[in-house]
Scaffold this active site. Structure first.
Site, PDB file in Angstrom:
ATOM      1  N   HIS A   1     -10.884  26.271 -10.224  1.00 58.36           N
ATOM      2  CA  HIS A   1     -12.325  26.517 -10.359  1.00 58.36           C
ATOM      3  C   HIS A   1     -12.652  27.458 -11.509  1.00 58.36           C
ATOM      4  O   HIS A   1     -13.774  27.446 -12.036  1.00 58.36           O
ATOM      5  CB  HIS A   1     -12.876  27.080  -9.046  1.00 58.36           C
ATOM      6  CG  HIS A   1     -14.258  26.610  -8.724  1.00 58.36           C
ATOM      7  ND1 HIS A   1     -15.233  26.412  -9.684  1.00 58.36           N
ATOM      8  CD2 HIS A   1     -14.846  26.293  -7.545  1.00 58.36           C
ATOM      9  CE1 HIS A   1     -16.343  25.997  -9.102  1.00 58.36           C
ATOM     10  NE2 HIS A   1     -16.132  25.906  -7.815  1.00 58.36           N
TER      11      HIS A   1
ATOM     12  N   ASP B   1     -15.311   5.292 -14.233  1.00 60.31           N
ATOM     13  CA  ASP B   1     -14.825   3.905 -14.277  1.00 60.31           C
ATOM     14  C   ASP B   1     -13.585   3.812 -15.167  1.00 60.31           C
ATOM     15  O   ASP B   1     -13.679   3.919 -16.387  1.00 60.31           O
ATOM     16  CB  ASP B   1     -15.940   2.991 -14.800  1.00 60.31           C
ATOM     17  CG  ASP B   1     -15.501   1.544 -14.947  1.00 60.31           C
ATOM     18  OD1 ASP B   1     -14.384   1.203 -14.508  1.00 60.31           O
ATOM     19  OD2 ASP B   1     -16.292   0.754 -15.499  1.00 60.31           O
TER      20      ASP B   1
END
Length: 439
Positions: free
Chosen positions: A164, A373
């Protein structure tokens, strides 16, 4: 449907470095990146893909394509191939050493259908992402883990784990979209990544107060917690938005409506005394609140924490619109206070997540994880992985897009005590029926 055990055969993990030689550099993290609740945490996600109907993709190996793409994109994102180091003053920085991100390839003995859409809590799903040993010195850990697990039907799952301190959720989605572009054969990223952590100079405590991530602490759990979900379908959320917008004469977002409904329903389900106060905390992207705004492509942490508070009696006796307006005002207040460096009330900085009156919301529905994608189409489902149990707590609600086999709208993923789960769903359904009937 009968639940089937997941069997995953994992290959040896490897380190993937940048495909081109890069100079070794040291990069400073921002003051937000260095906050205690950020610098010591990781966040995980699973992206699920069906087999492609395209004949050209039948023989394609997603693990091979993604591994090659990872090496290419690390040229643009060298920090993810580096390691953390601690400075003399205790701050963290990234040494771009080129040691690499961790990559794992795995094969499941099952078809993808065994996974459902991740709505059921199944510990075996953790096999889809290698869990970093957080008890190990952080200096020895990679800042990125990617695991590609193929299934017998041709579908696959991409599990990712980000440190993070290097990026927030929006930054992680940006990286994954770039990784997918490389996998599809693009020679250039559509969005150039920007490190430039010096753009976020927030040494002034008046600034840092708006980025308190400590609310991610898990509370003490005295009752069995069950992972469950609730879907507000697209038609219903639009009906409710139309109804409340006719009353308030201003735009209301799907998140504002869904979070207000969740706030009310949870307060009722937990039977919190009417004399007490309840609080919700939720993240807001502050990139446009800086002066000047942070540039497109910036992938560092820039999520502020908005706080909405109300008396239980007023919340439960008031309308849904009233709760929505409290949430809207808290968003405006965060933005205004941040820009003016105003000092907020100490009560607003009380983020003790051990108390059932305090709830944290996170909106993943617009981050773009579902738009990644790799050549097989967009992900059919996106889910966090509860390996570190930070999110598996009764005070945390995650807003996601439903899986592709569910109606469009908002899926609310939650962790509730078993005794409260039924009551919460009853309250949500009652509100949905009430407002849809008005339209």
């Amino acid at each position: 449907m009968e639940k089937t055990d997941l069997h995953v055969n994992l290959n040896e993990k490897v380190m993937v470095g940048p495909s081109l030689p890069l100079p070794k550099t040291t990069l400073q993290l921002s003051s937000i990146d260095n906050l205690p609740g950020v610098r010591g945490s990781i966040f995980n996600a699973l992206l699920i893909y069906n087999a492609s109907p395209s004949p050209t993709m039948v023989s394609a190996d997603p693990a091979k394509l993604i591994r090659e793409a990872l090496a290419k994109i690390l040229v643009y994102y060298p920090p993810f191939a580096g390691r953390l180091r601690e400075t003399e003053n205790g701050d963290l920085e990234v040494e771009c050493t080129g040691e690499g991100a961790m990559f794992l390839e795995a094969m499941a003995d099952n078809e993808l259908s065994v996974l459902g859409d991740f709505d059921d809590s199944n510990p075996s799903f953790q096999q889809l992402l290698f869990s970093l040993p957080l008890d190990t010195n952080f200096k020895d850990l990679p800042l990125l883990v990617v695991q590609v697990t193929r299934f017998t039907c041709g579908g696959f799952v991409v599990g990712v784990s980000f440190h993070h301190g290097v990026c927030d959720g929006r930054g992680a989605a940006q990286f994954l979209k770039g990784l997918a572009e490389m996998a599809r054969g693009e020679v250039k990223l559509s969005l150039e990544p920007i490190w430039n952590r010096e753009l976020v100079k927030l040494d002034d405590p008046k600034y840092l107060q708006f980025f308190h991530f400590e609310f991610l602490r898990a509370p003490s759990i005295v009752e069995k917690i069950v992972q469950t979900y609730f879907i507000i379908d697209f038609e219903t959320i639009n009906y409710i938005k139309q109804s409340v917008m006719e009353e308030c004469k201003e735009f209301c977002s799907s998140f504002e409506v869904a979070s207000a409904m969740t706030w009310i329903a949870r307060t009722r389900a937990f039977q919190i005394p009417e004399s007490e106060y309840v609080k919700i905390l939720f993240g807001m992207d502050m990139r446009n609140s800086f002066n000047p705004p942070l540039p497109s492509g910036y992938y560092g942490n820039s999520i502020g924490t908005a706080c909405a508070v109300d008396n239980v009696q007023d919340l439960l006796s008031g309308s849904l619109l009233r709760a929505i307006m409290i949430i809207k005002k808290s968003k405006v207040s965060l933005n205004d206070n941040f820009k003016s460096r105003a000092v907020v009330k100490p009560s607003e900085l009380d983020v003790n997540m051990n108390h059932e009156n305090v709830v944290a919301f996170a909106d993943w529905s617009r981050l773009g994880f579902d738009e990644v994608d790799f050549g097989w189409g967009n992900a059919v489902s996106v889910s966090p992985v509860q390996q570190q149990c930070e999110l598996a707590m009764q005070n945390y609600f995650l807003f996601l897009k439903p899986s592709k086999n569910k109606p469009d709208g908002i899926k609310i993923l939650m962790f509730l005590p078993l005794s409260k789960m039924k009551s919460f769903k009853i309250e949500m359904e009652a509100m949905m029926k009430k407002y849809v009937a008005k339209v």
